[in-house]
Design an enzyme around this catalytic site. Structure first.
Site, short mmCIF file in Angstrom:
data_model
loop_
_atom_site.label_atom_id
_atom_site.label_comp_id
_atom_site.label_asym_id
_atom_site.label_seq_id
_atom_site.Cartn_x
_atom_site.Cartn_y
_atom_site.Cartn_z
N SER A 60 77.20 -9.75 39.46
CA SER A 60 77.24 -9.96 38.02
C SER A 60 75.93 -10.47 37.45
O SER A 60 75.73 -10.45 36.23
CB SER A 60 78.37 -10.94 37.67
OG SER A 60 79.61 -10.41 38.07
N GLU B 290 17.10 -32.69 71.70
CA GLU B 290 17.13 -31.33 72.20
C GLU B 290 15.80 -30.59 72.16
O GLU B 290 15.54 -29.73 72.99
CB GLU B 290 18.16 -30.52 71.38
CG GLU B 290 19.60 -30.99 71.53
CD GLU B 290 20.12 -30.75 72.94
OE1 GLU B 290 19.87 -29.67 73.50
OE2 GLU B 290 20.79 -31.66 73.49
#
Length: 793
Positions: free
Chosen positions: A466, A65
């Protein structure tokens, strides 16, 4: 030239933002043992600082690059001149022009500009490249580039690409592999390693040549690299722990604290509290418990029905009816069916149903696997037990099946046997936590996450029934009562005011049992004794206890609340039970142990206690560090232990007897609401608290004789049996000051020779009964004592 710089440089983005730029990276959630739970990301990127990237990889990208990267000022004028000359020839020959962008220019384009193809963008790109080079050093620019670029295969950055293409870390890449990755930035799809292998190899070889030409590798390395075949090795499948409802709960918490952007782009590392072994047990036993309830209430019918004509048309090639295969394959399995399969009934006889499977194979369902499938009737009732397969199924019906090897007695089936399956209409949740720290070790929020993402452990607010009673008894114990205090079990009526009628609570059995010790009231879940107790001590104390334990924040001081008429969640109630067994210390339930940012800095810890001695690198004979106990006291430890002992009696003699089969010290309480809308079991071992809830998402009765004991308690039992398997039986810890006295379990008096039901009861100093006791009847004591009494017992 100056005018161009002025004209195009006026409204450019601020390049200085790159100084603080951090690329979006993956957030990972890990179980308590480090295994991966899930990843969250908008871009699957693995960030690696440039200093940690091998030189071989950097050299490959520089050769491909920007070979003059470390020497140019942002623009490579020599490359620009070369590109101009080349493009003159390309334009004349009708070929695509080549570029001369440096890595710095690509950073400017990728981060600050668009992909517009124009001269103005190239000028802006050049200006920004000059400015970036003035502001940042070369390594920072290269760091941005190598971690940002897209390289195909869903890979953002070189580290992700190395994993996705070659299943390697960066330092494991060969020269050829590094060169291939460096060939990709311009157009990854043009060099696909499978679909366009020839072009990919050619481009890779060109990069290798550039590396050789630039002196980044020698000729021997180049020859080896050129000869290496380009082979893709996709990343190994990661072992992921399944805990869908738990993970989603963590995701919501993280998004609430840090925001969606930080969650999906921040690169957080989250260590959760999950124990994978316990999570597998939780998912398995909850599913099994819901299925067991569902089978007790009958067969609701097939998934779909295929036309009879599909079973009468014969194939010219095989002579078999085969039209059903295509029709079955087109049917979408119902959500939550996995791992069950779709099958269609193709024939019936007296002993079995012939079936065709969704992959075209065939099998059968023996009659023994159909006997549970009584027809479902309204109000969760069932019809007659089927005696033949055609009483359950018909040809053409599409059902869910699962392979089975043997019947309920262990007798092996012939090959191809399947069991009839049905997705339960009921759902539920299970939570397991460490009672000393609040760490949630397992959480199952429903039968199937695919079917419903609703988490019944954290999001469902239901009446505990309960299961709330222990906190009424705790308030009584803190008010001076003992487990042996006698409470009257008799009719109880309250006038609720003009137009409101009278409230007449009753026991589940619809019977009255007279005076009995407070312990029996809890063990047998006597509603009338509980209401009398709440009336005697005052609902204000019950409300304060519920708030202190985090069960309900704003519970109204009404007597019906003493029977669990308020609403709470399974997680909150399990946390409250955990605070009982840990001696009355406050804990905050947590799903997260620690969070680290992308740099490894810890930004959250659930346990924030300071422990300098914990940082020692090695043991050199020093004493182990002692961590301070900073937990708030929410209950008297003596009262908490008395209640734990009473809840142990629930398991040994009361409504939780099914749990006794585990054979370890366990305590807990069933919970059932009016008309059996909701069922619960909350309980614990000395070091593990577990809560189970089961009910319909749209509340309706579960059916006759269905209670917390029949629906939720078996799930708790099976979880504890598996979780504690192979571990020693640990007794509940007794705090100082408690006296264990032998008493008559039926009368609450100190045991005498000849008494039949003798138990060890826990008493605080000075509270052991010495004679006849007053019977608590729920009235108001005008002398300001413990409450109204109705004589001696």
């Amino acid at each position: 030239m100056l005018y161009l710089f002025y004209h195009y440089g006026r409204d450019l983005p601020d390049y200085r933002q790159l100084a603080d730029y951090e690329p979006p990276t993956v957030t990972r959630l890990h179980a308590g043992d480090g295994r991966l739970l899930v990843e969250y990301a908008t871009e699957k990127r693995v960030y690696v600082p440039v200093k940690a990237i091998p030189r071989r990889v950097i050299n490959a990208f520089l050769a491909a690059e920007d070979k003059n990267f470390y020497s140019h000022p942002g623009i490579d004028f020599l490359s620009v001149a070369r590109a101009i000359v080349t493009n003159v020839g390309n334009l004349a020959g009708g070929r695509r022009p080549v570029g001369a962008s440096t890595i710095t220019q690509q950073v400017a384009k990728n981060f600050l500009l668009t992909n517009e193809v124009s001269i103005s963008r190239k000028v802006k790109e050049a200006i920004l490249a000059f400015r970036i080079e003035q502001a940042f050093d070369k390594d920072r620019i290269l760091d941005l580039y190598l971690n940002e670029i897209y390289l195909g295969f869903g890979s953002y950055g070189v580290a992700a690409a190395a994993l996705n293409y070659f299943n390697k870390s960066l330092d494991e890449l060969t020269v050829a592999e590094a060169a291939y990755l460096a060939a990709l930035p311009k157009a990854p799809n043009n060099y696909h390693p499978i679909r366009k292998l020839q072009a990919a190899v050619a481009r890779r070889d060109w990069v290798i040549g550039r590396m050789l030409e630039d002196g980044r590798i020698d000729s021997t390395e180049a020859e080896v690299a050129w000869a290496e075949p380009l082979q893709v090795h996709r990343v190994d499948p990661t072992e992921i722990v399944r805990a869908d409802h738990f993970v989603e709960e963590v995701r919501r918490e993280l998004a609430g604290i840090y925001g969606e952007t930080n969650l999906y782009e921040g690169g957080l590392s989250v260590r959760t509290t999950l124990d994978p072994r316990l999570q597998r047990i939780a998912d398995r036993v909850l599913r099994a418990g819901l299925i067991a309830y569902d089978r007790r209430h009958g067969w609701r019918g097939p998934v779909a029905t295929l036309g009879e004509e599909l079973f009468s048309v014969e194939s010219e090639e095989t002579g078999e009816s085969g039209g059903w295969r295509e029709a079955l394959a087109a049917i979408e399995p119902p959500k939550g069916a996995d791992p069950w399969r779709l099958a269609v009934v193709t024939g019936l006889d007296e002993t079995q149903a012939e079936i065709g499977l969704d992959d075209g194979a065939t099998g059968y369902i023996p009659m023994a696997e159909l006997t549970w499938a009584r027809p479902w009737l309204k109000r969760q009732r069932v019809g007659a037990k089927p005696k033949r397969p055609d009483a359950v199924l018909s040809v053409g019906e599409v059902v869910l099946v699962e392979p089975v090897a043997a019947d309920g007695e262990g007798k092996a089936y012939e090959a191809g046997a399947h069991g009839l399956r049905q997705i339960p209409g009921i759902d539920g949740g299970l939570v397991a936590m460490d009672p000393h720290t609040g760490r949630v070790l397992a959480m199952s929020g429903g039968f199937s996450y695919d079917r419903s993402q609703f988490n019944r452990a954290t999001q469902a607010r239901r009446q505990p029934g309960s299961a709330f009673k222990p906190f009424v008894y705790l308030a009584a114990l803190d008010s001076g009562f003992t487990p042996a205090t006698i409470v009257l079990d008799a009719p109880f009526v309250i006038d609720q005011g003009a137009g409101q009628g009278k409230w007449k609570p009753a026991n589940y059995s619809r019977k009255f049992y007279g005076p009995a010790p407070m312990r029996i009231g809890l063990e047998k879940s006597r509603n009338l004794m509980t209401v009398r107790l709440a009336q005697t001590i005052g609902m204000d104390k019950v409300v304060a206890t519920a708030r202190r334990f985090g069960i309900i924040d704003d519970m109204p001081p009404m007597l019906s609340m003493a029977l669990g008429a308020g609403e709470t969640t399974l997680l909150r109630l399990t946390s409250a039970y955990a605070m009982l067994v840990n001696g009355g210390r406050r804990i905050d339930p947590t799903l997260i142990d620690r969070i680290q940012d992308r740099h490894g800095l810890t930004i959250f810890r659930h346990d924030i206690r300071d422990c300098p001695g914990c940082r020692d690198q090695a043991w050199n004979g020093q004493e182990p560090p002692e961590l301070p106990d900073e937990r708030e006291r929410v209950a008297d430890p003596a009262s908490a232990y008395q209640l734990v002992s009473m809840l142990q009696g629930v398991v040994e003699r009361g409504t939780g007897r099914r749990v006794r089969a585990v054979g370890k010290p366990l305590a807990g309480k069933t919970g059932t609401t009016n008309k059996s809308m909701d069922t619960w079991f909350l309980g614990f071992a000395p070091d593990l608290a577990v809560g189970v809830f089961a009910g319909f998402d749209e509340p309706r009765p579960l059916g006759a004789r269905e209670t917390g004991s029949s629906v939720s308690a078996p799930v708790f039992r099976d979880f504890m049996a598996a979780a504690l398997e192979g571990r020693p039986a640990i007794p509940f810890r007794i705090p100082g000051g408690i006296r264990l006295v032998r008493i008559n379990g039926d009368t609450g008096r100190v045991a005498r020779p000849g008494d039949k039901r003798v138990i060890l009861e826990a008493f605080k100093p000075g509270t052991v009964p010495s004679g006849d006791q007053a019977v608590i009847d729920g009235g108001i004591n005008p002398l300001g004592g413990l409450g109204g009494t109705s004589g001696l017992y």
